[in-house]
Design a protein around this motif. Structure first.
Motif, short mmCIF file in Angstrom:
data_model
loop_
_atom_site.label_atom_id
_atom_site.label_comp_id
_atom_site.label_asym_id
_atom_site.label_seq_id
_atom_site.Cartn_x
_atom_site.Cartn_y
_atom_site.Cartn_z
N GLU A 115 0.83 -1.21 0.00
CA GLU A 115 0.00 0.00 0.00
C GLU A 115 0.86 1.25 0.00
O GLU A 115 0.59 2.21 -0.74
N LEU A 116 1.87 1.26 0.85
CA LEU A 116 2.71 2.45 0.99
C LEU A 116 3.56 2.71 -0.24
O LEU A 116 3.87 3.86 -0.55
N ALA A 117 3.96 1.67 -0.94
CA ALA A 117 4.80 1.82 -2.13
C ALA A 117 3.98 2.17 -3.37
O ALA A 117 4.49 2.81 -4.30
N ALA A 118 2.72 1.76 -3.39
CA ALA A 118 1.88 2.00 -4.57
C ALA A 118 1.77 3.49 -4.87
O ALA A 118 1.56 4.30 -3.97
N GLY A 119 1.96 3.81 -6.12
CA GLY A 119 1.81 5.20 -6.53
C GLY A 119 3.04 6.07 -6.31
O GLY A 119 3.08 7.21 -6.77
N ARG A 120 4.03 5.57 -5.60
CA ARG A 120 5.26 6.34 -5.40
C ARG A 120 6.23 6.05 -6.55
O ARG A 120 6.30 4.94 -7.03
N LYS A 121 6.98 7.03 -6.90
CA LYS A 121 8.01 6.85 -7.92
C LYS A 121 9.24 6.20 -7.29
O LYS A 121 9.51 6.38 -6.10
N LEU A 122 9.97 5.44 -8.08
CA LEU A 122 11.16 4.76 -7.56
C LEU A 122 12.21 5.73 -7.02
O LEU A 122 12.92 5.41 -6.06
N ASP A 123 12.28 6.93 -7.58
CA ASP A 123 13.25 7.92 -7.12
C ASP A 123 12.77 8.70 -5.91
O ASP A 123 13.53 9.50 -5.35
N GLU A 124 11.52 8.49 -5.51
CA GLU A 124 10.97 9.25 -4.39
C GLU A 124 11.69 8.87 -3.10
O GLU A 124 11.81 7.70 -2.75
N ILE A 125 12.15 9.89 -2.41
CA ILE A 125 12.87 9.68 -1.14
C ILE A 125 11.85 9.54 -0.03
O ILE A 125 10.87 10.29 0.05
N GLU A 134 20.15 8.23 7.85
CA GLU A 134 20.13 8.33 6.39
C GLU A 134 18.72 8.20 5.85
O GLU A 134 17.85 7.58 6.47
N ARG A 135 18.53 8.77 4.66
CA ARG A 135 17.25 8.66 3.96
C ARG A 135 17.47 7.86 2.69
O ARG A 135 18.57 7.84 2.14
N PHE A 136 16.41 7.21 2.21
CA PHE A 136 16.52 6.28 1.10
C PHE A 136 15.36 6.47 0.14
O PHE A 136 14.24 6.76 0.57
N ASN A 137 15.63 6.23 -1.15
CA ASN A 137 14.52 6.27 -2.10
C ASN A 137 13.90 4.87 -2.20
O ASN A 137 14.46 3.88 -1.71
N LEU A 138 12.73 4.81 -2.84
CA LEU A 138 12.00 3.55 -2.94
C LEU A 138 12.80 2.50 -3.71
O LEU A 138 12.79 1.32 -3.34
N ARG A 139 13.52 2.89 -4.74
CA ARG A 139 14.33 1.93 -5.51
C ARG A 139 15.33 1.23 -4.58
O ARG A 139 15.47 0.02 -4.60
N TRP A 140 16.03 2.00 -3.77
CA TRP A 140 17.02 1.44 -2.86
C TRP A 140 16.35 0.48 -1.88
O TRP A 140 16.87 -0.59 -1.59
N ILE A 141 15.19 0.88 -1.37
CA ILE A 141 14.47 0.03 -0.42
C ILE A 141 14.09 -1.29 -1.08
O ILE A 141 14.27 -2.36 -0.49
N TYR A 142 13.58 -1.24 -2.30
CA TYR A 142 13.24 -2.48 -3.01
C TYR A 142 14.47 -3.37 -3.18
O TYR A 142 14.42 -4.57 -2.92
N VAL A 143 15.56 -2.80 -3.64
CA VAL A 143 16.78 -3.60 -3.85
C VAL A 143 17.26 -4.18 -2.53
O VAL A 143 17.62 -5.36 -2.45
N HIS A 144 17.24 -3.39 -1.48
CA HIS A 144 17.67 -3.89 -0.17
C HIS A 144 16.76 -5.02 0.31
O HIS A 144 17.24 -6.03 0.83
N MET A 145 15.46 -4.87 0.13
CA MET A 145 14.52 -5.91 0.57
C MET A 145 14.75 -7.21 -0.19
O MET A 145 14.69 -8.30 0.39
N ILE A 146 15.02 -7.12 -1.48
CA ILE A 146 15.32 -8.32 -2.28
C ILE A 146 16.57 -8.99 -1.72
O ILE A 146 16.62 -10.21 -1.53
N GLU A 147 17.60 -8.20 -1.44
CA GLU A 147 18.85 -8.73 -0.87
C GLU A 147 18.60 -9.37 0.50
O GLU A 147 19.10 -10.46 0.79
N GLU A 148 17.83 -8.71 1.33
CA GLU A 148 17.54 -9.22 2.68
C GLU A 148 16.82 -10.56 2.61
O GLU A 148 17.18 -11.52 3.29
N TYR A 149 15.78 -10.62 1.78
CA TYR A 149 15.06 -11.89 1.63
C TYR A 149 15.94 -12.97 1.02
O TYR A 149 15.91 -14.12 1.46
N ALA A 150 16.72 -12.62 0.00
CA ALA A 150 17.57 -13.62 -0.66
C ALA A 150 18.55 -14.23 0.34
O ALA A 150 18.74 -15.45 0.38
N ARG A 151 19.17 -13.38 1.17
CA ARG A 151 20.12 -13.88 2.17
C ARG A 151 19.42 -14.79 3.17
O ARG A 151 19.88 -15.89 3.46
#
Length: 169
Positions: A115-125, A134-151
């Motif tokens: 819900e929170l990610a829907a409608g946000r742009k990937l570059d949105e901080i 530190e602050r992060f954009n949605l793209r970074w959060i997605y990539v980090h979450m993929i890494e976290e789950y993969a590990r």
């Protein structure tokens, strides 16, 4: 409960790729817990590790909550399981904790993250900041979450194999 895991498209654009790989890894962890009883879900793979599938699900509920609610949306969402005194409590369910509750909480956090990610742009901080400041954009959060789950799905593979011999991706 039937867990559906969909292979990500090989032709998707960036956002669809990120979201589908994250969903793939979320479903992978769910599959690793499927068909096990409470005792099996509390079984660690090898000593001295005390990592369990139950603990991993609780941990990922915390991770979803932290990155999407606190960092992306700036919500004042406190911890679910860990405390300041025990930062790893999510990994250590107590005797009165149930996997049913942990799984439902994890799924609710995933739904809220979507819900929170829907409608946000990937570059949105994100509105909030990580505990590091530190602050992060949605793209970074997605990539980090993929890494976290993969590990952690690698951990889940080993734990599941130790519990009942089941292997697979």
């Amino acid at each position: 409960m039937t867990i559906e895991r969909i292979d990500p498209s090989t032709l998707a654009g960036e956002r669809e790729s990120l979201e589908s790989w994250l969903d793939f890894h979320r479903a992978t962890l769910a599959l690793k817990t499927e068909g096990l009883d409470e005792a099996q879900l509390r079984t660690a793979s090898v000593s001295p590790s005390d990592l369990t599938l139950f603990g991993l699900v609780r941990h990922m509920a915390e991770v979803e909550r932290g990155w999407f609610r606190r960092v992306l949306a700036g919500e004042d969402a406190g911890p679910i399981y860990y405390t300041e005194e025990d930062r790893d409590r999510d990994f250590h369910p107590g005797p009165d904790d149930t996997f049913e509750e942990a799984y439902a909480t994890w799924q609710a956090e995933i739904a809220r993250a979507r819900e929170l990610a829907a409608g946000r742009k990937l570059d949105e901080i994100g509105v909030g900041a990580h505990r590091s400041g530190e602050r992060f954009n949605l793209r970074w959060i997605y990539v980090h979450m993929i890494e976290e789950y993969a590990r952690h799905n690698g951990h889940a593979d080993l734990i599941r194999q130790a519990v009942d011999g089941a292997t697979g991706d």
